[in-house]
Design an enzyme around this catalytic site. Structure first.
Site, PDB file in Angstrom:
ATOM      1  N   GLY A  94       0.795  -1.320   0.011  1.00 47.32           N
ATOM      2  CA  GLY A  94       0.113   0.017  -0.100  1.00 47.32           C
ATOM      3  C   GLY A  94       0.777   1.195   0.014  1.00 47.32           C
ATOM      4  O   GLY A  94       1.229   1.849  -1.022  1.00 47.32           O
ATOM      5  N   GLU A 126      -4.927   7.765  -2.652  1.00 51.78           N
ATOM      6  CA  GLU A 126      -3.730   8.419  -3.369  1.00 51.78           C
ATOM      7  C   GLU A 126      -2.661   8.811  -2.251  1.00 51.78           C
ATOM      8  O   GLU A 126      -1.990   9.871  -2.624  1.00 51.78           O
ATOM      9  CB  GLU A 126      -4.080   9.554  -4.076  1.00 51.78           C
TER      10      GLU A 126
END
Length: 396
Positions: A142, A380
């Protein structure tokens, strides 16, 4: 010397959008209120894709305004793209992910792709015949995106891709996917390459939609790549440059998440302002009480600060796209995303508070806006990661 004379006000445009940008805002707001807002609650409640929004955006050429005119797009600048996303998010955050993720998914092609690749994939996107998604994150990669496991192995004139991508926005709806995959495991981030994968490629499949707190109308699914064999000319840029392209993309697109956060916060503030003028307690509108006025003042102040930072970042994004140097875009993109999303979470939480018990119910839109705001602090790049990015890229 200060400007003087009749044209002084018109000559000092440093801190305001152009007339064209203001007109764009008016037209997008009208469209969003007429064609998108009426379906926002149902889209959230039913956790379904906002098809009405996609149809309205495509019909008005607002689904992917960033695509250059040379590929059939509107050729909108970075600030115009921010305004489109902001105004759609003001009424429906899920719908704002259509223009936002179309930019995120296709920007690697624009930044690093060859001319043939641009023509092949940007033209259908500009027409509204296809949508684009971005596949970077994985179950175990991630924040540490360079730790990805998805592999791409060269086989003659083809690459064979295997792996799993997680948290992919609009997965299953989008036709095209920018996929980051490891081509040289020894080189870590410099051994990652970018590819365009099509939904119809053999071996591509999708997981079940995630059951999320917010943005329920935008499907988030895993993308499975099982021996997906694609032509080598679908590589975006040179082998080993994919991670650099991914990071360069995020410098620009974090600003679109800031825009989404602005829109959500503006929608919440607008609704709360109207409510406190109408709701009466102790014989007068609750908006007349100083405690409520202070809350609204703080909400508006945070929102305007976030907007100024976001628009300044968008201007830098546009200048960098035109070849400009020394814009500190990495810092400003991270700062805009981080500050605007934190502000949106605070503003929507306060807006719920101003409605009291009503704000806590699904009969009013503010609890949805509060739930939608949360993701802007996460995707993001989490806001904790944004602070790391900022610290490493402090402006000189």
């Amino acid at each position: 010397m200060a400007p003087s004379g009749k044209n002084a006000a018109a000559d000092f445009d440093l801190y305001r959008p152009s007339e064209e940008h203001d007109m764009l805002r008016e037209s997008v707001r009208s469209l969003a209120e007429a064609k998108i807002a009426p379906f926002a609650a149902a889209v959230d409640e039913e956790a379904r894709f906002p098809q009405e929004a996609l149809d309205a955006l495509v019909a008005n050429d607002l689904h992917a305004v960033h695509v250059p005119e040379s590929y059939g797009g509107a050729g909108a600048d970075a600030l115009a793209t921010v305004i489109v996303i902001e105004e759609v998010a003001r009424v429906c955050a899920s719908s704002s992910l259509i223009p936002a993720v179309n930019k995120l998914g296709s920007l690697p092609v624009i930044l690093s792709g060859g001319e043939d690749l641009k023509k092949k994939y940007l033209a259908p996107l500009a027409k509204g015949d296809a949508m684009f998604s971005y596949c970077l994150s994985e179950p175990d990669a991630g924040s540490d995106a360079a730790g990805m496991k998805t592999k791409a192995v060269r086989d003659g004139d083809f690459y064979v891709l295997n792996g799993v991508k997680r948290w992919i926005t609009n997965a299953g709806v989008s036709d095209y996917y920018t996929v980051m995959a490891v081509t040289d495991p020894e080189k870590r981030s410099k051994g990652i390459s970018a590819f365009v994968v099509e939904k119809g490629d053999e071996g591509v499949s999708f997981g079940a939609p995630e059951k999320k707190l917010g943005i329920k109308g935008s499907p988030t699914r895993e993308v499975y790549l099982d021996n997906v064999r694609i032509p080598a000319d679908r590589m975006i840029g040179a082998e080993g440059t994919g991670f650099a392209t991914a990071m360069k993309t995020l410098d620009h697109t974090r600003i679109t998440i800031a825009a989404q956060a602005l829109g959500i916060a503006q929608g919440a503030l607008d609704y709360a302002k109207g409510y406190v003028q109408e709701r009466k307690q102790f014989g007068k509108p609750i908006g007349d009480f100083q405690g409520v006025q202070f809350m609204l003042a703080d909400m508006a102040m945070k929102l305007e600060a976030a907007r100024q930072l976001t628009y300044a970042a968008a201007a830098r994004s546009e200048r960098v796209s035109a070849g400009g140097k020394g814009e500190d875009l990495t810092f400003f993109g991270a700062a805009a995303k981080c500050y605007a999303s934190d502000a949106a979470m605070e503003i929507t939480t306060d807006a719920v508070q101003l409605l009291g018990g009503y704000g806590y119910t699904r009969d009013y839109p503010l609890e949805r806006m509060m739930r939608d705001a949360k993701i802007t602090q996460i995707y993001e790049g989490t806001n904790q990661v944004q602070r790391i990015v900022m610290a490493r890229n402090l402006p000189q």
